[in-house]
Design a protein around this motif. Structure first.
Motif, PDB file in Angstrom:
ATOM      1  N   UNK A  73     -25.411  67.422 -25.311  1.00  0.00           N
ATOM      2  CA  UNK A  73     -26.112  65.897 -25.306  1.00  0.00           C
ATOM      3  C   UNK A  73     -25.156  65.018 -24.872  1.00  0.00           C
ATOM      4  N   UNK A  74     -25.571  63.724 -24.231  1.00  0.00           N
ATOM      5  CA  UNK A  74     -24.568  62.532 -24.096  1.00  0.00           C
ATOM      6  C   UNK A  74     -23.642  62.135 -25.477  1.00  0.00           C
ATOM      7  N   UNK A  75     -24.479  62.570 -26.565  1.00  0.00           N
ATOM      8  CA  UNK A  75     -23.355  62.186 -27.536  1.00  0.00           C
ATOM      9  C   UNK A  75     -22.350  63.199 -27.801  1.00  0.00           C
ATOM     10  N   UNK A  76     -22.419  64.193 -27.155  1.00  0.00           N
ATOM     11  CA  UNK A  76     -21.123  64.873 -27.128  1.00  0.00           C
ATOM     12  C   UNK A  76     -19.958  64.901 -26.475  1.00  0.00           C
TER      13      UNK A  76
ATOM     14  N   UNK B 163       0.967  72.578 -38.731  1.00  0.00           N
ATOM     15  CA  UNK B 163      -0.027  72.428 -38.151  1.00  0.00           C
ATOM     16  C   UNK B 163       0.136  71.725 -36.950  1.00  0.00           C
ATOM     17  N   UNK B 164      -0.466  71.954 -35.720  1.00  0.00           N
ATOM     18  CA  UNK B 164      -0.479  71.641 -34.447  1.00  0.00           C
ATOM     19  C   UNK B 164      -1.755  71.243 -33.731  1.00  0.00           C
ATOM     20  N   UNK B 165      -1.428  70.381 -32.704  1.00  0.00           N
ATOM     21  CA  UNK B 165      -2.589  69.768 -32.074  1.00  0.00           C
ATOM     22  C   UNK B 165      -2.159  69.811 -30.458  1.00  0.00           C
ATOM     23  N   UNK B 166      -3.394  70.197 -29.827  1.00  0.00           N
ATOM     24  CA  UNK B 166      -3.190  70.123 -28.230  1.00  0.00           C
ATOM     25  C   UNK B 166      -3.340  68.822 -27.764  1.00  0.00           C
ATOM     26  N   UNK B 167      -3.404  68.400 -26.385  1.00  0.00           N
ATOM     27  CA  UNK B 167      -3.104  67.378 -25.826  1.00  0.00           C
ATOM     28  C   UNK B 167      -4.638  66.685 -25.821  1.00  0.00           C
ATOM     29  N   UNK B 168      -5.685  67.667 -25.743  1.00  0.00           N
ATOM     30  CA  UNK B 168      -7.092  67.091 -25.733  1.00  0.00           C
ATOM     31  C   UNK B 168      -7.444  67.343 -24.243  1.00  0.00           C
ATOM     32  N   UNK B 169      -8.833  67.591 -24.068  1.00  0.00           N
ATOM     33  CA  UNK B 169      -9.652  67.708 -22.852  1.00  0.00           C
ATOM     34  C   UNK B 169     -10.855  66.982 -22.925  1.00  0.00           C
ATOM     35  N   UNK B 170     -11.046  66.328 -22.065  1.00  0.00           N
ATOM     36  CA  UNK B 170     -12.371  65.195 -21.756  1.00  0.00           C
ATOM     37  C   UNK B 170     -13.464  66.071 -21.488  1.00  0.00           C
ATOM     38  N   UNK B 171     -14.476  66.033 -22.317  1.00  0.00           N
ATOM     39  CA  UNK B 171     -15.962  66.526 -22.003  1.00  0.00           C
ATOM     40  C   UNK B 171     -16.941  65.233 -21.780  1.00  0.00           C
ATOM     41  N   UNK B 172     -17.466  65.071 -20.852  1.00  0.00           N
ATOM     42  CA  UNK B 172     -18.583  64.072 -20.480  1.00  0.00           C
ATOM     43  C   UNK B 172     -19.644  64.712 -20.172  1.00  0.00           C
ATOM     44  N   UNK B 173     -20.841  64.171 -21.049  1.00  0.00           N
ATOM     45  CA  UNK B 173     -22.246  64.572 -20.696  1.00  0.00           C
ATOM     46  C   UNK B 173     -22.940  63.589 -20.148  1.00  0.00           C
ATOM     47  N   UNK B 174     -23.365  63.912 -18.951  1.00  0.00           N
ATOM     48  CA  UNK B 174     -24.334  62.662 -18.398  1.00  0.00           C
ATOM     49  C   UNK B 174     -24.871  63.043 -17.192  1.00  0.00           C
ATOM     50  N   UNK B 175     -26.072  62.337 -16.918  1.00  0.00           N
ATOM     51  CA  UNK B 175     -26.801  62.843 -15.683  1.00  0.00           C
ATOM     52  C   UNK B 175     -26.616  61.920 -14.503  1.00  0.00           C
TER      53      UNK B 175
END
Length: 117
Positions: free
Chosen positions: A84-87, A105-117
């Protein structure tokens, strides 16, 4: 000491699917749990899904029935269906790993997820 490398983000249409992966490496003796978080623009980071050492899973209400977390050794996956777009958000991998005598505790750098038409 612990490196988390995420992959699989990108652009998806509403109703589509993406699969995120996160591989943990370093001086890891054991991993207690792995999880995915996300942070949308202007919002606080929130928990999406987690998986424990015994494969017990937990999900945010907003993704139940659509997202599936799984784990293979030191790699965790997030299968995202019916997007969904809100994801739309930056998705972060996190883990609690035993390094020497300590749980780290460790974190990754992040990856962008874009939901759009």
């Amino acid at each position: 000491q612990v490196q988390l490398v995420e992959s699989g983000g990108g652009l998806a249409q509403p109703g589509g699917s993406l699969r995120l992966s996160c591989a943990a490496s370093g001086s890891i003796a054991s991993i207690r749990s792995m999880a995915w978080y996300r942070q949308a623009l202007g919002k606080q980071r929130e928990s999406v899904a987690s998986i424990g050492s015994g494969s017990a899973t937990a999900y945010a209400d907003s993704v139940k029935g659509r997202f599936t977390i799984s784990r293979d050794g030191n790699t965790v996956y997030l299968q995202m269906n019916s997007l969904k777009p809100e994801d739309t958000a930056v998705y972060y991998c996190a883990c609690s790993a035993l390094v020497g005598p300590k749980w780290v505790p460790s974190w990754g750098q992040g990856t962008q997820v874009t939901v759009s038409s």
